[in-house]
Design a protein around this motif. Structure first.
Motif, PDB file in Angstrom:
ATOM      1  N   SER A 256      -8.378  19.963  33.425  1.00 25.72           N
ATOM      2  CA  SER A 256      -9.007  18.676  33.737  1.00 25.72           C
ATOM      3  C   SER A 256      -9.034  17.798  32.485  1.00 25.72           C
ATOM      4  O   SER A 256      -9.813  18.022  31.565  1.00 25.72           O
ATOM      5  CB  SER A 256     -10.429  18.888  34.262  1.00 25.72           C
ATOM      6  OG  SER A 256     -11.070  17.649  34.446  1.00 25.72           O
ATOM      7  N   ARG A 257      -8.200  16.779  32.470  1.00 22.31           N
ATOM      8  CA  ARG A 257      -8.018  15.984  31.261  1.00 22.31           C
ATOM      9  C   ARG A 257      -9.259  15.171  30.897  1.00 22.31           C
ATOM     10  O   ARG A 257      -9.556  14.972  29.713  1.00 22.31           O
ATOM     11  CB  ARG A 257      -6.809  15.065  31.419  1.00 22.31           C
ATOM     12  CG  ARG A 257      -5.493  15.833  31.537  1.00 22.31           C
ATOM     13  CD  ARG A 257      -4.339  14.939  31.920  1.00 22.31           C
ATOM     14  NE  ARG A 257      -3.951  14.025  30.844  1.00 22.31           N
ATOM     15  CZ  ARG A 257      -3.103  14.339  29.863  1.00 22.31           C
ATOM     16  NH1 ARG A 257      -2.562  15.557  29.807  1.00 22.31           N
ATOM     17  NH2 ARG A 257      -2.784  13.442  28.957  1.00 22.31           N
ATOM     18  N   SER A 258     -10.017  14.717  31.879  1.00 26.09           N
ATOM     19  CA  SER A 258     -11.228  13.957  31.568  1.00 26.09           C
ATOM     20  C   SER A 258     -12.335  14.846  31.006  1.00 26.09           C
ATOM     21  O   SER A 258     -13.294  14.340  30.416  1.00 26.09           O
ATOM     22  CB  SER A 258     -11.740  13.226  32.817  1.00 26.09           C
ATOM     23  OG  SER A 258     -12.135  14.141  33.816  1.00 26.09           O
ATOM     24  N   PHE A 259     -12.197  16.152  31.162  1.00 24.91           N
ATOM     25  CA  PHE A 259     -13.105  17.103  30.523  1.00 24.91           C
ATOM     26  C   PHE A 259     -12.603  17.474  29.132  1.00 24.91           C
ATOM     27  O   PHE A 259     -13.379  17.526  28.169  1.00 24.91           O
ATOM     28  CB  PHE A 259     -13.229  18.375  31.375  1.00 24.91           C
ATOM     29  CG  PHE A 259     -14.045  19.454  30.733  1.00 24.91           C
ATOM     30  CD1 PHE A 259     -15.430  19.458  30.848  1.00 24.91           C
ATOM     31  CD2 PHE A 259     -13.451  20.469  29.998  1.00 24.91           C
ATOM     32  CE1 PHE A 259     -16.191  20.447  30.235  1.00 24.91           C
ATOM     33  CE2 PHE A 259     -14.198  21.458  29.391  1.00 24.91           C
ATOM     34  CZ  PHE A 259     -15.571  21.444  29.505  1.00 24.91           C
ATOM     35  N   ILE A 260     -11.322  17.710  29.014  1.00 20.68           N
ATOM     36  CA  ILE A 260     -10.740  18.221  27.768  1.00 20.68           C
ATOM     37  C   ILE A 260     -10.743  17.180  26.655  1.00 20.68           C
ATOM     38  O   ILE A 260     -11.143  17.462  25.525  1.00 20.68           O
ATOM     39  CB  ILE A 260      -9.294  18.709  28.018  1.00 20.68           C
ATOM     40  CG1 ILE A 260      -9.285  19.865  29.016  1.00 20.68           C
ATOM     41  CG2 ILE A 260      -8.626  19.136  26.712  1.00 20.68           C
ATOM     42  CD1 ILE A 260      -7.894  20.188  29.560  1.00 20.68           C
ATOM     43  N   TYR A 261     -10.338  15.958  27.005  1.00 21.90           N
ATOM     44  CA  TYR A 261     -10.038  14.968  25.968  1.00 21.90           C
ATOM     45  C   TYR A 261     -11.133  13.921  25.815  1.00 21.90           C
ATOM     46  O   TYR A 261     -10.870  12.710  25.806  1.00 21.90           O
ATOM     47  CB  TYR A 261      -8.694  14.299  26.266  1.00 21.90           C
ATOM     48  CG  TYR A 261      -7.549  15.275  26.251  1.00 21.90           C
ATOM     49  CD1 TYR A 261      -7.097  15.856  25.068  1.00 21.90           C
ATOM     50  CD2 TYR A 261      -6.917  15.643  27.436  1.00 21.90           C
ATOM     51  CE1 TYR A 261      -6.047  16.756  25.055  1.00 21.90           C
ATOM     52  CE2 TYR A 261      -5.866  16.548  27.441  1.00 21.90           C
ATOM     53  CZ  TYR A 261      -5.438  17.104  26.250  1.00 21.90           C
ATOM     54  OH  TYR A 261      -4.400  18.007  26.248  1.00 21.90           O
ATOM     55  N   THR A 262     -12.370  14.354  25.709  1.00 26.88           N
ATOM     56  CA  THR A 262     -13.466  13.407  25.496  1.00 26.88           C
ATOM     57  C   THR A 262     -14.584  14.082  24.713  1.00 26.88           C
ATOM     58  O   THR A 262     -14.774  15.301  24.799  1.00 26.88           O
ATOM     59  CB  THR A 262     -14.004  12.881  26.836  1.00 26.88           C
ATOM     60  OG1 THR A 262     -14.905  11.807  26.607  1.00 26.88           O
ATOM     61  CG2 THR A 262     -14.732  13.976  27.623  1.00 26.88           C
ATOM     62  N   THR A 263     -15.306  13.295  23.936  1.00 27.94           N
ATOM     63  CA  THR A 263     -16.466  13.813  23.223  1.00 27.94           C
ATOM     64  C   THR A 263     -17.535  14.237  24.220  1.00 27.94           C
ATOM     65  O   THR A 263     -17.787  13.547  25.209  1.00 27.94           O
ATOM     66  CB  THR A 263     -17.032  12.737  22.272  1.00 27.94           C
ATOM     67  OG1 THR A 263     -16.021  12.372  21.337  1.00 27.94           O
ATOM     68  CG2 THR A 263     -18.252  13.248  21.525  1.00 27.94           C
ATOM     69  N   ALA A 264     -18.158  15.361  23.967  1.00 28.89           N
ATOM     70  CA  ALA A 264     -19.186  15.894  24.867  1.00 28.89           C
ATOM     71  C   ALA A 264     -20.424  14.999  24.893  1.00 28.89           C
ATOM     72  O   ALA A 264     -20.623  14.150  24.013  1.00 28.89           O
ATOM     73  CB  ALA A 264     -19.565  17.305  24.429  1.00 28.89           C
ATOM     74  N   LEU A 265     -21.249  15.188  25.890  1.00 26.17           N
ATOM     75  CA  LEU A 265     -22.536  14.501  25.930  1.00 26.17           C
ATOM     76  C   LEU A 265     -23.373  14.899  24.718  1.00 26.17           C
ATOM     77  O   LEU A 265     -23.307  16.039  24.243  1.00 26.17           O
ATOM     78  CB  LEU A 265     -23.298  14.859  27.203  1.00 26.17           C
ATOM     79  CG  LEU A 265     -22.779  14.293  28.531  1.00 26.17           C
ATOM     80  CD1 LEU A 265     -23.520  14.933  29.699  1.00 26.17           C
ATOM     81  CD2 LEU A 265     -22.926  12.775  28.577  1.00 26.17           C
ATOM     82  N   SER A 266     -24.190  13.988  24.247  1.00 24.27           N
ATOM     83  CA  SER A 266     -25.047  14.289  23.094  1.00 24.27           C
ATOM     84  C   SER A 266     -26.116  15.306  23.464  1.00 24.27           C
ATOM     85  O   SER A 266     -26.455  15.457  24.649  1.00 24.27           O
ATOM     86  CB  SER A 266     -25.721  13.016  22.604  1.00 24.27           C
ATOM     87  OG  SER A 266     -26.695  12.588  23.554  1.00 24.27           O
TER      88      SER A 266
END
Length: 384
Positions: A256-266
């Motif tokens: 899942s690219r929108s999971f892999i390539y984004t900074t996590a929630l703070s």
């Protein structure tokens, strides 16, 4: 470069001509009949205070520092996903940064080339966008129409020489109508036809099933392949999660690219979700009851004022009255706002032309007097 390309200017001009140009509204101190904060958790000081303490005592950092696959998978994530598994009666849970990210990530990666996705014609834009990014073929079925869906499933089964997977996609509460499909019959149909059922629970999360969701209330957890729950509505925070089996979670982590390539929630964002859920578990019952009472009162007042036939049938917190035409529905919304009520018009192309509407979102904190007053004002406007 300050100039805007001609094609973009033309598209903006078309919106302006159709009185459909979007803009960011200023915050005004109006009585809330428009937000998704159904239970009032976004304004709850106790939840806010608990969140601050949780961050301070467990993981005192401002930022996630990276994606979850790198440095951003802080310990609060494990605590939250473990809680979601227990609370929503799921085998596994994977948290995403938003409901849009979750739907994009799921539908762009799970259905494969040669598979079929059948989705309700009123499915949310995030579902449609995710499907468009997939290699699978997709087709609409008529809104909440099980007969149309069954015919399409059987037609694709009959013409398929290979074993194609079929995904059936719907919402438990539709965001623009507030109505629901017959989920029990839908689950039976998908089981009989060996289809994977996917349900977006964004507007049901925290409200139905004793603070869980509508699938949980109906006892259909084992019949659904994947559920999307969100935290930006009744939970009053931000983010979302996909609920399913452990293998699905493992797949999404890998593809899942929108999971892999984004900074996590703070850490603060995750802590706020945990705090809200804890409050929901310990003190949520009377708040949910207040919301359900307001929904019932809104419907009874609509009947008393002879407005019920103008509204789309709904048992949720979302109630919509059709007012065809962008100009007319914007005028009526502005009149209600001048009287102190925050009601938003839903314009085309967000909904089909002719289906423009006033969308009333009910909350646990709305008073009976406010509900009676706004419906009386609506009646006057519709008769004027």
């Amino acid at each position: 470069m300050e100039k805007l390309p001609k094609k973009l200017k033309s598209k903006l001009a078309e919106r302006e001509v159709g009185n459909a140009l979007r803009f960011l509204p200023a915050q005004r101190d109006l009585i809330d009949f428009s937000s998704n904060d159904y239970l009032g958790f976004a304004r709850n000081e106790e939840i806010s205070n608990k969140t601050s303490l949780l961050v301070k005592n467990v993981f005192p950092k401002n930022g996630a520092t990276g994606s979850r696959l790198l440095s951003g998978n802080h310990k609060l994530y494990d605590e939250l996903e473990d809680f979601l598994v227990r609370h929503h009666s799921s085998d596994a849970a994977l948290v995403f940064n938003s409901g849009y990210d979750a739907n994009i990530g799921f539908f762009s990666s799970v259905p494969q080339r040669g598979d079929i996705v059948l989705y309700d014609e009123l499915a949310h834009a995030s579902i449609r966008d995710g499907i468009q990014m997939s290699h699978a073929k997709s087709y609409k079925f008529a809104h909440n129409d099980l007969q149309d869906l069954e015919q399409k499933i059987k037609a694709f089964r009959a013409q398929s020489r290979s074993e194609k997977e079929i995904y059936v996609v719907t919402e438990s509460i539709f965001s623009m109508d507030g109505d629901s499909p017959d989920l029990q019959s839908l689950a039976i149909l998908c089981k009989e036809q060996n289809c994977f059922l996917v349900v977006d629970e964004a507007h049901a999360t925290g409200i139905f099933g004793q603070g869980r969701d509508l699938i949980s209330q109906l006892g259909l957890q084992k019949e659904v392949f994947a559920r999307l729950i969100t935290f930006g509505k009744a939970i009053g925070c931000h983010g979302a999660a996909i609920l399913g089996n452990q293998s699905l979670k493992e797949y999404l982590i890998n593809f899942s690219r929108s999971f892999i390539y984004t900074t996590a929630l703070s850490p603060h964002a995750v802590a706020s979700i945990l705090s809200a859920y804890q409050y929901l578990k310990e003190q949520g019952e009377p708040v949910i009851q207040s919301l359900q009472e307001n929904i019932s009162f809104f419907k009874s007042e609509s009947v008393r004022l002879q407005l019920s036939e103008r509204f789309i049938q709904s048992n949720s917190a979302i109630h919509c009255v059709i007012v065809p035409g962008n100009t007319k529905v914007k005028y009526m919304a502005q009149e209600l706002q001048l009287q102190g009520f925050d009601v938003k018009p839903i314009l085309s192309p967000t909904v089909k032309e002719g289906g423009e509407r006033l969308r009333f979102c009910l909350h646990a904190f709305n008073t009976k007097e406010e509900i009676s007053r706004i419906l009386s004002l609506l009646k006057n406007l519709m008769e004027g």
